[in-house]
Design an enzyme around this catalytic site. Sequence first.
Site, mmCIF file in Angstrom:
data_model
loop_
_atom_site.group_PDB
_atom_site.id
_atom_site.type_symbol
_atom_site.label_atom_id
_atom_site.label_comp_id
_atom_site.label_asym_id
_atom_site.label_seq_id
_atom_site.Cartn_x
_atom_site.Cartn_y
_atom_site.Cartn_z
ATOM 1 N N HIS A 1 45.319 41.289 60.915
ATOM 2 C CA HIS A 1 44.895 42.532 60.266
ATOM 3 C C HIS A 1 45.140 43.679 61.238
ATOM 4 O O HIS A 1 44.248 44.101 61.971
ATOM 5 C CB HIS A 1 43.415 42.405 59.914
ATOM 6 C CG HIS A 1 42.939 43.386 58.896
ATOM 7 N ND1 HIS A 1 43.452 43.458 57.627
ATOM 8 C CD2 HIS A 1 41.971 44.343 58.964
ATOM 9 C CE1 HIS A 1 42.824 44.407 56.943
ATOM 10 N NE2 HIS A 1 41.932 44.954 57.738
ATOM 11 N N SER B 1 43.907 48.862 56.171
ATOM 12 C CA SER B 1 42.767 48.212 55.537
ATOM 13 C C SER B 1 42.242 49.060 54.379
ATOM 14 O O SER B 1 42.997 49.394 53.472
ATOM 15 C CB SER B 1 41.692 47.914 56.591
ATOM 16 O OG SER B 1 40.735 47.007 56.112
ATOM 17 N N ASP C 1 47.375 37.581 58.330
ATOM 18 C CA ASP C 1 46.196 38.365 57.968
ATOM 19 C C ASP C 1 45.336 37.554 57.001
ATOM 20 O O ASP C 1 45.686 37.374 55.835
ATOM 21 C CB ASP C 1 46.616 39.686 57.307
ATOM 22 C CG ASP C 1 45.448 40.652 57.140
ATOM 23 O OD1 ASP C 1 44.278 40.216 57.244
ATOM 24 O OD2 ASP C 1 45.708 41.845 56.887
#
Length: 600
Positions: free
Chosen positions: A356, A213, A325
Amino acid sequence: MRRVVTMLAAVVVALPLASATAFAAPAQGPVFVDGQAQPVFDPTDIVRDNLWVTAPVDSDRDGKDDLVHVEVVRPRATEQGLKVPVVYQASPYYAGGNDVPNHDVDVELNVPTRGHGGHHGADERLAAAVGPNPQITWRYESYFIARGFAVVYGESLGTGQSTGCPTSGGRNETIGAKSVVDWLNGRARGQDAAGAPLAAKWSSGKVGMMGVSYNGTLPNAVATTGVRGLEAIVPIAAISSWYDYYRADGAVVAPGTFQGEDLDVLAKYVYTRADREICKPVIDEIEKQQDRVTGDYSAFWNERNYLKDVGNVRAAVLEVHGLNDWNVKDTHANQWYEAIKRVGVPHKIWWHQAGHADPYNLRKDEWLVALNRWFTRFLYGVRNGVEKEPHATIQREDMSWVDEAEWPAPGTSPASLFPGAGGSARGPLTQSQTHRPVIESLTDDSSIHAETLADAPSSPNRLAYTTGVTKTPVRLSGKATVDLRVSFTRPAANVTALLVDRGPDGKSKIVTRGWTDPQNRISPWITTPVTPGRKYPVEVGFEPKDYVFAAGHTIEFVLLSSDFDYTLRPKPGAGISLDLSRTEVHLPIVGGQKALRGAL
């Protein structure tokens, strides 16, 4: 027969393989077998350094260079002269985060406001929130230490014990993270808590960055500086352009499940340094410049676009992303990977079926082998041939894994489908274009979820078109688009497009979706007014995917206006009319139009 290699003044020596639990580090250094670093160092026999690195930027405007707080974990053998490479994770999340209200999204278009909502919570943020100055750690720490790498943590500017300000992808954050690579190569000043100089004499100067991320985005950012010593990056679920995280061709679009978040909200979330006032003017400027009114691209967003500087990248890139995602959407992986391929550095992409997520949670054993070999090749220089292997590893819908030469899949080419009359229920979607003008209309109702609209047998709030049942599987690999000819009843409207897979039992899945603001039909930089009743050509790009429509399924194209979970949500009533004779869906199909023709 296995080959065992050690690094000792470029001498190759045969050694027995150390077991995974018996750590007896050879005096000459790390050990390599079949192109992988072996666990020969005791991961509990370590040295920890706590220091601050000077970054040549003053983002908090206090008249002094910002300081990046750094924690180093290295094998104790480095105290006896062993020099090792570094796996470095930069992050704004080590000190946790603040509870920050999101923007209100139940607003009329072009009318920004503030509201409340939940804070953004990427995978590794809240796990770190265990106190104001906790000892930083990571699930990969022991793994790398045991194999002869040091692990370095850097707190992003404005977070934890670093000074400076968080700016959600701004240039200062890139400089701050880069300064640690410079310190590891003797080009930046480090100091301990007492202010005494501290050098990384144990560092070989070879650095790899990785993370998930935001922690995976910073490696992309630092790589675009071309900094010497950054030899490899592993961006996982990483952003390549912050505009594409919070916008889509002029539309204000949220990351999945975080409706109303924006750059200012994220900056406030990670603003965890002790001084709670000094960065408020900086974050106030972010709130003004991010522009939730027009959604236009700008110099502000361009600063946060790493793609424009991708030509500077020297590091070998192992990219990882989830095909489901919807937080950091697949656009980011696709456009970064395409750019990296053009640059020509060693590259590989892993696509998995999760969202994610870190592949450590999905395919741990195989993932650690791939990761080990990547860093062994580019940080230790062991010629294991990883750069000559297939460039794509893809997890298929049945959870099996396949290796392919490249991505998108070789043999992929565009194929076209055209809608026919009947979209208020379900019109046909065929390979033959309608040449006589057929106009069909929908009325926006932003309170209805896209999934509900897609599944409705008929609805005045969307248009839907479907192929016949496929006779053979159809594989989508890459980015689909749809060219629309549309008119509007109001001067402002959202435009949302969906591609849907419907099974024989009637169950559906939204495979991909895309959004645009028709006011930005010419350029994301420019808002151009829409005149109600006038027809406009509007292109919508779908999120890139690698997806197989199974035999016996149908492929559906659905057009709606507002998307409850992603776009701003104005009051119902905006109308969109679609000219079917000027509308074309473009799909990247393995085998192209011929394969699609055979399937339908």
